[in-house]
Design an enzyme around this catalytic site. Structure first.
Site, PDB file in Angstrom:
ATOM      1  N   ARG A 168      -2.094  -8.508  13.562  1.00  0.00           N
ATOM      2  CA  ARG A 168      -2.441  -7.447  12.609  1.00  0.00           C
ATOM      3  C   ARG A 168      -3.265  -8.002  11.447  1.00  0.00           C
ATOM      4  NH1 ARG A 168       3.348  -6.085  11.712  1.00  0.00           N
ATOM      5  NH2 ARG A 168       2.784  -4.687  10.015  1.00  0.00           N
ATOM      6  N   ARG A 179      10.971  -2.997  11.140  1.00  0.00           N
ATOM      7  CA  ARG A 179      10.010  -2.469  12.106  1.00  0.00           C
ATOM      8  C   ARG A 179       9.784  -3.487  13.208  1.00  0.00           C
ATOM      9  NH1 ARG A 179       4.940  -0.652   8.573  1.00  0.00           N
ATOM     10  NH2 ARG A 179       3.910  -1.626  10.338  1.00  0.00           N
ATOM     11  N   LYS A 193       0.822  -1.222   0.000  1.00  0.00           N
ATOM     12  CA  LYS A 193       0.000   0.000   0.000  1.00  0.00           C
ATOM     13  C   LYS A 193       0.847   1.259   0.000  1.00  0.00           C
ATOM     14  CE  LYS A 193      -2.287  -0.345   3.909  1.00  0.00           C
ATOM     15  NZ  LYS A 193      -2.034  -1.680   4.414  1.00  0.00           N
ATOM     16  N   ARG A 219      10.525  -7.022   4.950  1.00  0.00           N
ATOM     17  CA  ARG A 219      10.444  -5.562   4.761  1.00  0.00           C
ATOM     18  C   ARG A 219      11.505  -4.858   5.609  1.00  0.00           C
ATOM     19  NH1 ARG A 219       4.632  -2.844   5.158  1.00  0.00           N
ATOM     20  NH2 ARG A 219       4.512  -3.880   7.176  1.00  0.00           N
ATOM     21  N   ARG A 274      -9.481   2.312   8.859  1.00  0.00           N
ATOM     22  CA  ARG A 274      -9.272   0.875   9.047  1.00  0.00           C
ATOM     23  C   ARG A 274     -10.470   0.188   9.659  1.00  0.00           C
ATOM     24  NH1 ARG A 274      -3.314  -1.070  10.059  1.00  0.00           N
ATOM     25  NH2 ARG A 274      -2.341   0.669   9.029  1.00  0.00           N
TER      26      ARG A 274
HETATM   27  P1  ADP Z   1       0.665  -2.122   8.934  1.00  0.00           P
HETATM   28  O1  ADP Z   1      -0.454  -1.824   8.006  1.00  0.00           O
HETATM   29  O2  ADP Z   1       1.781  -2.881   8.292  1.00  0.00           O
HETATM   30  O3  ADP Z   1       0.219  -2.696  10.230  1.00  0.00           O
HETATM   31  P2  ADP Z   1       0.998   0.757   9.391  1.00  0.00           P
HETATM   32  O4  ADP Z   1       2.274   1.465   9.240  1.00  0.00           O
HETATM   33  O5  ADP Z   1      -0.102   1.124   8.455  1.00  0.00           O
HETATM   34  O6  ADP Z   1       1.374  -0.769   9.294  1.00  0.00           O
HETATM   35  O7  ADP Z   1       0.446   0.897  10.868  1.00  0.00           O
HETATM   36  C1  ADP Z   1       1.231   0.502  11.969  1.00  0.00           C
HETATM   37  C2  ADP Z   1       0.354   0.435  13.195  1.00  0.00           C
HETATM   38  O8  ADP Z   1      -0.187   1.735  13.467  1.00  0.00           O
HETATM   39  C3  ADP Z   1      -0.854  -0.479  13.086  1.00  0.00           C
HETATM   40  O9  ADP Z   1      -0.552  -1.820  13.395  1.00  0.00           O
HETATM   41  C4  ADP Z   1      -1.799   0.154  14.098  1.00  0.00           C
HETATM   42  O10 ADP Z   1      -1.437  -0.221  15.416  1.00  0.00           O
HETATM   43  C5  ADP Z   1      -1.520   1.633  13.960  1.00  0.00           C
HETATM   44  N1  ADP Z   1      -2.429   2.276  13.005  1.00  0.00           N
HETATM   45  C6  ADP Z   1      -2.143   2.745  11.765  1.00  0.00           C
HETATM   46  N2  ADP Z   1      -3.228   3.261  11.166  1.00  0.00           N
HETATM   47  C7  ADP Z   1      -4.249   3.139  12.060  1.00  0.00           C
HETATM   48  C8  ADP Z   1      -5.636   3.468  12.043  1.00  0.00           C
HETATM   49  N3  ADP Z   1      -6.216   4.025  10.969  1.00  0.00           N
HETATM   50  N4  ADP Z   1      -6.359   3.183  13.144  1.00  0.00           N
HETATM   51  C9  ADP Z   1      -5.801   2.622  14.230  1.00  0.00           C
HETATM   52  N5  ADP Z   1      -4.514   2.268  14.313  1.00  0.00           N
HETATM   53  C10 ADP Z   1      -3.734   2.514  13.240  1.00  0.00           C
END
Ligand code: ADP
Ligand code: ZN
Length: 224
Positions: free
Chosen positions: A174, A162, A13, A127, A88
């Site tokens: 996740r 990460r 993404k 990654r 999300r």
């Molecule tokens: P990934 O999609 O690989 O989990 P992201 O970088 O998008 O990684 O997000 C990392 C973390 O940040 C998520 O696991 C979540 O805990 C938090 N996060 C990101 N976006 C949101 C959101 N829209 N609502 C709630 N938590 C979020």
């Protein structure tokens, strides 16, 4: 123009969002990146968010939604944005609709990336991200390795994994949360007629850059 990137962790993404951002000039707003920046700077928001992120849980809406609402008011987002990692949940999607409708805007396009599960897990484990917060380039030790191991091609800073990508439990959690909370958004946006689903998979030799090209062409058509 508001574009949303939808798709499980590891679909690419962020990479696709970055390419669309470069082509359109719209800023890429990644909630995960904003959280990680705040965590590394130990801001109150970062300290709060880290409690959830380190376990692979979602950060509560009380923290996430106002943060996005504020980010959308920045000057660079006056013509729109590419949202990467938000919404999300259905609740977040409804709140986003409210935020946008107050400004006479709406979600224009949702790019939904679909990748087989085995590939997703492998991609998260391989990654690597640039430690320079201004750069944040991402690599993959198998699919997209840097020229020099452990070093960012773009800025020369060290790369790292990460924390939530190195913990198999957090990865599993996740992906479960994605299935349960985020995947209903596919239907939500399909009903609104703005969904574009794209498969990203090695098995059909279709990667993020191919999808990004398609989306960029689609946007050019729309603007004609
Ligand atoms: P990934 O999609 O690989 O989990 P992201 O970088 O998008 O990684 O997000 C990392 C973390 O940040 C998520 O696991 C979540 O805990 C938090 N996060 C990101 N976006 C949101 C959101 N829209 N609502 C709630 N938590 C979020
Ligand atoms: Zn870098």
């Amino acid at each position: 123009m508001i574009i949303i990137m939808l798709g499980a962790q590891g679909t690419g993404k962020g990479t696709v969002a970055g390419m669309i951002s470069t082509a359109t000039g719209l800023p890429q707003i990644s909630t995960g990146d904003i959280f990680r920046k705040n965590i590394s700077e130990k801001t109150p928001l970062g300290i709060e968010a880290d409690k959830y992120i380190s376990k692979g849980d979602l950060v509560p809406d009380e923290v996430t939604v106002p943060m996005v609402e504020d980010r959308l008011t920045w000057e660079d987002a006056k013509n729109g944005a590419i949202l990467d990692g938000f919404p999300r949940t259905i609740e977040q999607a409804e709140k986003l609709d409210e935020i946008l409708s107050k400004k006479g805007e709406k979600v224009d396009l949702v790019v939904n990336l679909v990748t087989p599960r085995e590939e997703l897990i492998d991609r998260m484990l391989t990654r690597r991200v640039c430690t320079n917060q201004e750069c944040k380039a991402t690599y993959n030790t198998k699919l997209n390795p840097p020229k020099q191991e452990g070093i960012c091609d773009k800025c020369g800073a060290p790369l790292k994994q990460r924390a939530d990508d190195s913990d198999p439990e957090a990865i599993k959690r996740r992906l479960e949360i994605y299935e349960e909370k985020t995947s209903p958004l596919v239907d939500y946006y399909d009903k609104k007629g703005v969904l574009k689903t794209e498969t990203v998979s090695l098995s059909i030799n279709r990667m993020g850059k191919d999808v990004a090209e398609d989306v960029i062409n689609l946007l050019k058509e729309k603007n004609k």
